[in-house]
Design a protein around this motif. Structure first.
Motif, PDB file in Angstrom:
ATOM      1  N   ARG A   1      -8.954  -1.124  -1.981  1.00 50.06           N
ATOM      2  CA  ARG A   1      -7.544  -1.244  -1.572  1.00 50.06           C
ATOM      3  C   ARG A   1      -7.264  -2.560  -0.851  1.00 50.06           C
ATOM      4  NH1 ARG A   1      -6.400   2.735   2.994  1.00 50.06           N
ATOM      5  NH2 ARG A   1      -7.471   1.054   4.100  1.00 50.06           N
ATOM      6  N   ASP A   2      -8.153  -2.960   0.053  1.00 52.65           N
ATOM      7  CA  ASP A   2      -7.859  -4.075   0.942  1.00 52.65           C
ATOM      8  C   ASP A   2      -8.429  -5.409   0.479  1.00 52.65           C
ATOM      9  OD1 ASP A   2      -6.639  -2.173   2.543  1.00 52.65           O
ATOM     10  OD2 ASP A   2      -8.422  -1.880   3.798  1.00 52.65           O
ATOM     11  N   PHE A   3      -9.446  -5.403  -0.379  1.00 53.41           N
ATOM     12  CA  PHE A   3     -10.120  -6.657  -0.723  1.00 53.41           C
ATOM     13  C   PHE A   3     -10.289  -6.854  -2.235  1.00 53.41           C
ATOM     14  CE2 PHE A   3     -11.446  -5.481   3.551  1.00 53.41           C
ATOM     15  CZ  PHE A   3     -11.219  -6.658   4.250  1.00 53.41           C
ATOM     16  N   LEU A   4     -11.051  -5.963  -2.877  1.00 53.75           N
ATOM     17  CA  LEU A   4     -11.396  -6.199  -4.277  1.00 53.75           C
ATOM     18  C   LEU A   4     -10.175  -6.081  -5.187  1.00 53.75           C
ATOM     19  CD1 LEU A   4     -13.464  -6.808  -6.421  1.00 53.75           C
ATOM     20  CD2 LEU A   4     -14.092  -4.382  -6.459  1.00 53.75           C
ATOM     21  N   GLY A   5      -9.375  -5.054  -5.016  1.00 52.70           N
ATOM     22  CA  GLY A   5      -8.187  -4.885  -5.854  1.00 52.70           C
ATOM     23  C   GLY A   5      -7.252  -6.082  -5.792  1.00 52.70           C
ATOM     24  N   PRO A   6      -6.845  -6.499  -4.590  1.00 53.91           N
ATOM     25  CA  PRO A   6      -5.974  -7.675  -4.495  1.00 53.91           C
ATOM     26  C   PRO A   6      -6.603  -8.942  -5.063  1.00 53.91           C
ATOM     27  CG  PRO A   6      -5.900  -6.410  -2.456  1.00 53.91           C
ATOM     28  CD  PRO A   6      -6.971  -5.796  -3.296  1.00 53.91           C
ATOM     29  N   ALA A   7      -7.911  -9.126  -4.875  1.00 56.81           N
ATOM     30  CA  ALA A   7      -8.565 -10.329  -5.403  1.00 56.81           C
ATOM     31  C   ALA A   7      -8.541 -10.350  -6.931  1.00 56.81           C
ATOM     32  CB  ALA A   7      -9.999 -10.403  -4.899  1.00 56.81           C
ATOM     33  N   LEU A   8      -8.832  -9.226  -7.561  1.00 54.19           N
ATOM     34  CA  LEU A   8      -8.810  -9.172  -9.018  1.00 54.19           C
ATOM     35  C   LEU A   8      -7.392  -9.325  -9.551  1.00 54.19           C
ATOM     36  CD1 LEU A   8     -11.356  -6.279  -9.767  1.00 54.19           C
ATOM     37  CD2 LEU A   8     -11.750  -8.747  -9.856  1.00 54.19           C
TER      38      LEU A   8
END
Length: 387
Positions: free
Chosen positions: A358-365
């Motif tokens: 939710r906070d890191f991987l999703g937004p980065a992708l």
């Protein structure tokens, strides 16, 4: 240490420890062991007499590279085999088969390395026939059966017809009006060990293996593939794409190691398939310095201060593979996030995996614009509904 076989323990003359994982050990066999070893080879392991005789002649000069001692493997195989006979339960059967196979594989590996240039251990594979394409209501039937010796043997074709199967015969019911999820295809994993083993084979064998897996005309027509991001339990040692400690900016990021064997194998597989494969990348562990244990193995978790850098690592990995001509289709968050193993791993609770996505991987992708899919809870099937 004398003339007898010694694979572990302490040498009485020099007092040096010779046991251990992955060490090169010398095996010497004296005449008093020849007959028992010969019986084990021929009667228990069913090695033919010529090969067994050659093994016993060459053993005194042999150096073995073993992950566990030969004595230990043989003893465990015997004990487990006896336990399998004595205890009629699945666990005993699994243990017995595992250790017998372990012992057998040690012998087979040694025999192949020692006699591979003298004795042929298998016949050359026949050319792959063209796969018949289904036509209308015709069903092609292929059967493999242990009792009959059939191996992918074509049987007379069947035809789909309305109505039920004759009494006492099996039947398959197809309802074309009921549809579920779309079937994407079959596939397998591209690992460092499989890629390097392929490179060690002859050119004709390499081509035939790739064709058997990825060609639609003569093979299985695999469309999916999985690749490990960093090392895994089918790699040579522990390694990552960012080896420099504390490099949260990923300046030292590199996929150079993939160019040694993994990427060439994937490119050849895609050529056989005639199109890019749907590749899924999975991490077994972040770089060692990103974990609270400072180790890629034996458990441990991603340190909170490195979550942003680790998320950017996924994007860099996908960008590098795309630049190398091998675009990715998806990622999984973590291979087996609930398993603390002797090989590479990283533990996540369901809350930790959720928060990281939710906070890191999703937004980065999402910000990468690469259109990548993300799969969660990449674990064993028996725990499918645990999260």
């Amino acid at each position: 240490c004398g003339p007898s076989a010694q694979l572990s323990g302490r040498c009485p003359r020099v007092g040096r420890r010779v046991c251990g994982l992955g060490m090169k050990l010398s095996l010497a066999v004296t005449w008093k062991y020849i007959f028992p070893v010969f019986l084990v080879l021929t009667c228990v392991l069913r090695v033919n007499i010529v090969a067994a005789s050659l093994l016993l002649v060459l053993l005194p000069q042999a150096n073995l590279q073993l992950s566990i001692s030969w004595k230990t493997a043989a003893a465990l195989a015997v004990v487990a085999a006896l336990a399998t006979q004595a205890l009629d339960n699945p666990l005993a059967c699994m243990a017995g088969k595992f250790f017998v196979d372990l012992c057998y594989s040690r012998l087979g590996s040694f025999a192949y390395r020692t006699l591979g240039g003298i004795v042929h251990f298998a016949d050359a594979a026949a050319p792959l026939p063209t796969v018949e394409q289904p036509q209308g209501d015709l069903v092609h039937v292929v059967r493999t059966a242990k009792a009959t010796g059939e191996r992918l043997t074509p049987l007379p074709p069947l035809r789909l017809a309305p109505g039920g199967a004759p009494s006492g015969q099996p039947g398959v019911v197809l309802d074309a009006d009921t549809r579920f999820q779309r079937f994407l295809g079959f596939g397998g994993s591209f690992t460092e060990s499989s890629a390097e083993l392929l490179q060690q084979m002859g050119p004709a064998q390499q081509e035939q293996i790739l064709e058997a897996y990825f060609s639609e005309a003569t093979g299985l027509g695999f469309k999916l593939g999985r690749v490990h991001m960093g090392s895994c339990d089918f790699s040579r040692g522990n390694w990552s794409c960012v080896e420099e400690e504390g490099d949260t900016e990923l300046r030292s990021f590199s996929i150079e190691r993939y160019e040694q064997s993994i990427l060439p194998m994937i490119r050849r597989a895609q050529a056989k398939a005639g199109e890019p494969l749907m590749l899924m990348a999975s991490p077994w562990s972040p770089p060692w310095w990103m974990k609270d244990t400072l180790s890629m193995t034996q458990g441990g978790k991603l340190r909170p201060e490195h979550r942003a850098a680790w998320a950017r690592h996924y994007v860099r990995f996908a960008e590098a593979f795309k630049a190398a001509g091998v675009p990715l289709w998806s990622f999984t968050v973590q291979n087996e996030p609930q398993a603390a193993t002797p090989w590479e791993n990283c533990l996540y609770t369901h809350e930790e995996e959720r928060d990281f996505v939710r906070d890191f991987l999703g937004p980065a992708l999402e910000a990468s614009g690469l259109g990548l899919k993300l799969l969660i809870w990449d674990h064993n099937r028996d725990d499918m509904f645990a999260r």
